[in-house]
Write a protein that holds these residues in place. Structure first.
Motif, PDB file in Angstrom:
ATOM      1  N   LYS A  16       0.843  -1.214   0.000  1.00  0.00           N
ATOM      2  CA  LYS A  16       0.000   0.000   0.000  1.00  0.00           C
ATOM      3  C   LYS A  16       0.865   1.246   0.000  1.00  0.00           C
ATOM      4  N   TYR A  38       1.402   4.600  14.413  1.00  0.00           N
ATOM      5  CA  TYR A  38       1.210   3.546  15.428  1.00  0.00           C
ATOM      6  C   TYR A  38       2.553   2.908  15.782  1.00  0.00           C
ATOM      7  N   ARG A  39       3.419   2.792  14.791  1.00  0.00           N
ATOM      8  CA  ARG A  39       4.745   2.235  15.051  1.00  0.00           C
ATOM      9  C   ARG A  39       5.561   3.170  15.953  1.00  0.00           C
ATOM     10  N   SER A 104       0.709  -4.298  17.063  1.00  0.00           N
ATOM     11  CA  SER A 104      -0.737  -4.573  17.009  1.00  0.00           C
ATOM     12  C   SER A 104      -1.465  -4.306  18.326  1.00  0.00           C
ATOM     13  N   ARG A 191      -9.893  -6.599  16.388  1.00  0.00           N
ATOM     14  CA  ARG A 191      -9.912  -5.666  17.523  1.00  0.00           C
ATOM     15  C   ARG A 191     -11.268  -4.948  17.558  1.00  0.00           C
TER      16      ARG A 191
HETATM   17  O1   DC Z   1       0.933  -0.576   7.923  1.00  0.00           O
HETATM   18  P1   DC Z   1       1.840  -0.991   9.036  1.00  0.00           P
HETATM   19  O2   DC Z   1       2.224  -2.443   9.006  1.00  0.00           O
HETATM   20  O3   DC Z   1       3.053  -0.117   9.147  1.00  0.00           O
HETATM   21  O4   DC Z   1       0.974  -0.779  10.374  1.00  0.00           O
HETATM   22  C1   DC Z   1       1.505  -1.039  11.626  1.00  0.00           C
HETATM   23  C2   DC Z   1       0.402  -1.482  12.578  1.00  0.00           C
HETATM   24  O5   DC Z   1      -0.468  -0.409  12.870  1.00  0.00           O
HETATM   25  C3   DC Z   1      -0.453  -2.643  12.124  1.00  0.00           C
HETATM   26  O6   DC Z   1      -0.494  -3.630  13.147  1.00  0.00           O
HETATM   27  C4   DC Z   1      -1.824  -2.085  11.962  1.00  0.00           C
HETATM   28  C5   DC Z   1      -1.808  -0.793  12.704  1.00  0.00           C
HETATM   29  N1   DC Z   1      -2.520   0.263  12.005  1.00  0.00           N
HETATM   30  C6   DC Z   1      -3.807   0.537  12.398  1.00  0.00           C
HETATM   31  O7   DC Z   1      -4.335  -0.131  13.275  1.00  0.00           O
HETATM   32  N2   DC Z   1      -4.494   1.556  11.815  1.00  0.00           N
HETATM   33  C7   DC Z   1      -3.931   2.265  10.840  1.00  0.00           C
HETATM   34  N3   DC Z   1      -4.632   3.260  10.281  1.00  0.00           N
HETATM   35  C8   DC Z   1      -2.626   1.977  10.401  1.00  0.00           C
HETATM   36  C9   DC Z   1      -1.960   0.951  10.996  1.00  0.00           C
END
Ligand code: DC
Length: 246
Positions: A16, A38-39, A104, A191
């Motif tokens: 994405k 979130y990271r 997560s 969740r």
């Molecule tokens: O896209 P990513 O893998 O970098 O996202 C990291 C984590 O954050 C993944 O576990 C899902 C969460 N996330 C979320 O809950 N809501 C979002 N809008 C973006 C990511």
């Protein structure tokens, strides 16, 4: 051309971000990787000893949340935005497997989502934004003019992640990555707050067998089509059809 909002959601490691970033750069839009936010919160919690095994010290994190500053600055070398946590470039650290393994449960916390969604909505107030994540089309920008939901098989996504980490010189086994991908899929979909799901009006893109160039081209076509339709919708008989949703 009138600016629109582009929401790109989907499973982890399905490419994405790559297509979202490239489209944003090409059309001169802001790009926001909401997952990076979130990271960054996860990295903050790890660095401040808020993880006790699988348990999170939610009391301390909740207290710290209003003071955590996350921002993005363009990296002139890559031409893409890097993530900053309290003024420090953490782009590399937030992509580590360790952060991936802890993110997560952090993203499932109500107060974390609430704070980050508010920041994301503020970033998109002026439109002209491409944002990717899990809940952008459903929660952050339910009125986005273009919504895409991207998916690919877990094995293909794990392979992509494996190749990516290897290219960066980071060690990780394929099985461990696949397990992490599946675990994150499960948590993201189950969740309570804003679970990952396709918005009813999102376009579905399964990119398991598409090259990056093909998905980029497809996304650009969708963008041009929506802009064209918006233009038509603004004709005298349907005035402000798009603005009425704002
Ligand atoms: O896209 P990513 O893998 O970098 O996202 C990291 C984590 O954050 C993944 O576990 C899902 C969460 N996330 C979320 O809950 N809501 C979002 N809008 C973006 C990511």
């Amino acid at each position: 051309m009138k600016k629109i909002t582009i929401a790109i959601d989907g499973f982890s490691s399905c490419g994405k971000s790559t297509m979202a970033k490239d489209l944003a750069r090409e059309i001169g839009y802001i790009y926001i990787d909401s997952g990076a936010m979130y990271r960054a919160v996860t990295l903050f919690a790890m660095e401040h000893g808020m993880f006790h095994g699988k348990e999170i010290d939610t009391g301390r994190l909740k207290e710290a949340m209003p003071g955590i500053r996350i921002s993005f600055r363009l990296n002139p070398e890559t031409g893409r935005p890097d993530t900053y946590l309290d003024g420090r470039n953490v782009e590399r650290e937030i992509r580590s497997l360790e952060v991936s393994a802890h993110v997560s449960p952090i993203a499932a916390l109500d107060f974390v989502r609430h704070a980050l969604v508010a920041q994301q909505q503020a970033m998109g107030k002026e439109k002209g934004i491409v944002m990717d994540g899990r809940d952008i089309g459903t929660t952050v920008f339910p009125d986005a003019e273009l919504k895409v939901f991207v998916t690919a098989s877990p094995e293909i996504r794990a392979q992509r992640r494996y190749d990516e980490l290897k290219a960066k010189g980071q060690e990780a086994g394929f099985d461990e990555i696949l397990e992490n991908v599946k675990q994150r899929d499960y948590i993201d979909q189950h969740r309570e707050t804003s679970p990952l799901r396709k918005a009813d009006d999102a376009l579905l893109l399964d990119n398991s067998h598409l090259t990056i160039a093909q998905q980029k081209e497809w996304l650009k076509e969708q963008y041009l089509r929506v802009c064209e339709e918006g233009h038509t919708a603004g004709q005298p008989n349907t005035p402000q059809a798009h603005d009425s949703k704002d």
